[in-house]
Design an enzyme around this catalytic site. Structure first.
Site, PDB file in Angstrom:
ATOM      1  N   CYS A   1       0.829  -1.208   0.000  1.00 26.87           N
ATOM      2  CA  CYS A   1       0.000   0.000   0.000  1.00 26.87           C
ATOM      3  C   CYS A   1       0.865   1.261   0.000  1.00 26.87           C
ATOM      4  O   CYS A   1       1.494   1.564  -1.005  1.00 26.87           O
ATOM      5  CB  CYS A   1      -0.980  -0.044   1.167  1.00 26.87           C
TER       6      CYS A   1
ATOM      7  N   HIS B   1      -3.906  -5.302   0.018  1.00 26.23           N
ATOM      8  CA  HIS B   1      -3.598  -5.870   1.335  1.00 26.23           C
ATOM      9  C   HIS B   1      -3.692  -7.398   1.314  1.00 26.23           C
ATOM     10  O   HIS B   1      -4.774  -7.963   1.478  1.00 26.23           O
ATOM     11  CB  HIS B   1      -4.555  -5.313   2.384  1.00 26.23           C
TER      12      HIS B   1
ATOM     13  N   GLU C   1      -2.775  -9.417   3.572  1.00 25.21           N
ATOM     14  CA  GLU C   1      -3.146  -9.969   4.894  1.00 25.21           C
ATOM     15  C   GLU C   1      -4.654 -10.002   5.069  1.00 25.21           C
ATOM     16  O   GLU C   1      -5.188 -10.862   5.767  1.00 25.21           O
ATOM     17  CB  GLU C   1      -2.488  -9.160   6.005  1.00 25.21           C
TER      18      GLU C   1
END
Length: 394
Positions: free
Chosen positions: A267, A352, A354
């Site tokens: 990001c 992202h 995760e």
């Protein structure tokens, strides 16, 4: 009949939405954005990348599963405000420890419900993000919380939105980064990696630990000398809020570290790498925020459904000498979603991997990072070509 306390959302373009108060009573101002996720409101609220922003949730019913401490992405909410069609005052979930409204009141999150969020999102999609103010009637008129705001009062808040400082050109990371370094506890010894905290999410640290990394989190202004003094095996550049352009100290660090260690950026970290390499970034009209963004992996041809939260993007063509090449693109608008250095073991993604609570299509990137670390011998390589042959194109 239950009377509801009045509230307004006043935008800098003069638009005013009238609704009802929720959460902490008061007033707040910030950049109004929208998120299309159906779940994960607690993770969104506690994501430091939302610092300075008022978030509109497009899903019409929010709060029905309450709040659990296990789902925090940081130690507190960072959103400036929250907007929903309808907040639930009740919740049902065996993991929950309190209601969403109690959580908002505990941490001072000013919110509004009962407005036409579809109309608001359409306004943001067509005209771009704007600054706005949420104000509750009891904050300005304690004796008459149920009365309407007058037109003159509404215009005061419109002007307050116009006068608020833009996120553009403002360093937001100083407000969210850790003040001191800290080590994340792990159950096993692994490769030591320095995580530069520009607004890092807890889940990112946990995912790195799961693949055999010993994370050491350091402040955003940590220098290359301080990083190398920790004798790390790798470097990670985290997510974070706002405009990446003013973070010149981070650009300098990323440039000086380029090629010294295997490096992974997510990001804001992705944007910092692009700027460090001499490229530029641009502000998107309304950004990507949600858990359903389709991304194509150019190395494998696979399509990943991803979670995203960003309002800026890297212009790959602006990076000189072709030092970075595209590895992922967004299938909705064609913007760059991932890149890798053509010589050094350095790569990044705009989304992202995760992704808490999900989706999990991109978690392989953490395995890719540990593979880069294991294969690094201090020299240079060609990670993009290796990816094509299969080592990194998992």
């Amino acid at each position: 009949m239950i009377r509801k306390e009045r509230a307004i959302l006043a935008l800098e373009d003069g638009t005013v939405y009238r609704g009802y108060a929720f959460g902490q009573r008061g007033e707040t101002v910030g950049e109004v954005v929208f998120n299309t996720s159906m779940t994960g409101y607690q993770e969104i609220m506690t994501d430091p990348s939302y610092n300075g922003q008022i978030v509109t949730i497009t899903y019409p019913h929010v709060g029905n599963y309450g709040v659990a401490i296990y789902d925090m992405e940081s130690n507190k909410p960072y959103v400036r405000g929250f907007i929903s069609r309808e907040f639930s005052g009740e919740y049902s979930n065996h993991r929950a420890q309190q209601s969403l409204e109690a959580f908002m009141q505990q941490y001072g999150v000013v919110s509004i419900q009962g407005i036409d969020t579809r109309a608001l999102v359409r306004r943001l999609r067509e005209g771009g993000v704007v600054k706005g103010v949420i104000a509750h009637r009891s904050y300005t008129h304690p004796s008459d919380a149920y009365g309407e705001f007058t037109p003159a009062e509404e215009q005061v808040y419109v002007q307050r939105a116009r006068d608020h400082q833009d996120i553009d050109g403002h360093d937001m990371t100083r407000e969210v980064t850790t003040p001191l370094p800290y080590a994340f506890p792990t159950l096993r010894h692994g490769k030591r990696v320095v995580l530069m905290d520009f607004g890092i999410k807890h889940t990112i640290i946990e995912r790195l630990a799961e693949v055999g990394i010993e994370p050491i989190v350091v402040p955003a202004q940590t220098t290359p000398a301080q990083i190398m003094a920790l004798q790390p095996h790798g470097l990670f550049l985290s997510n974070g809020p706002g405009d990446p352009a003013p973070l010149e100290y981070a650009h300098k660090t990323a440039w000086e570290m380029m090629g010294l260690l295997p490096t992974f950026g997510i990001c804001l970290g992705h944007q910092i790498l692009g700027l460090a390499a001499g490229g530029s970034t641009f502000k998107m009209k309304f950004g990507h925020r949600g858990g359903n963004q389709p991304v194509k992996n150019l190395l494998t041809g696979n399509v990943e459904i991803t979670a995203q939260n960003h309002g800026y993007a890297v212009d790959l063509d602006s990076i000189p000498n072709g030092s970075f090449v595209a590895t992922h693109v967004n299938l909705n608008d064609g913007t760059l979603e991932g890149m890798a250095h053509s010589r050094y073991p350095v790569f990044s993604v705009q989304y992202h991997p995760e992704a808490s609570p999900g989706p999990h299509d991109s978690r392989y990137l953490f395995d890719r990072f540990i593979e880069e670390i294991d294969a690094f011998d201090g020299g240079t390589g060609s990670p993009v070509q290796k990816a094509v042959t299969g080592r990194l194109g998992i």
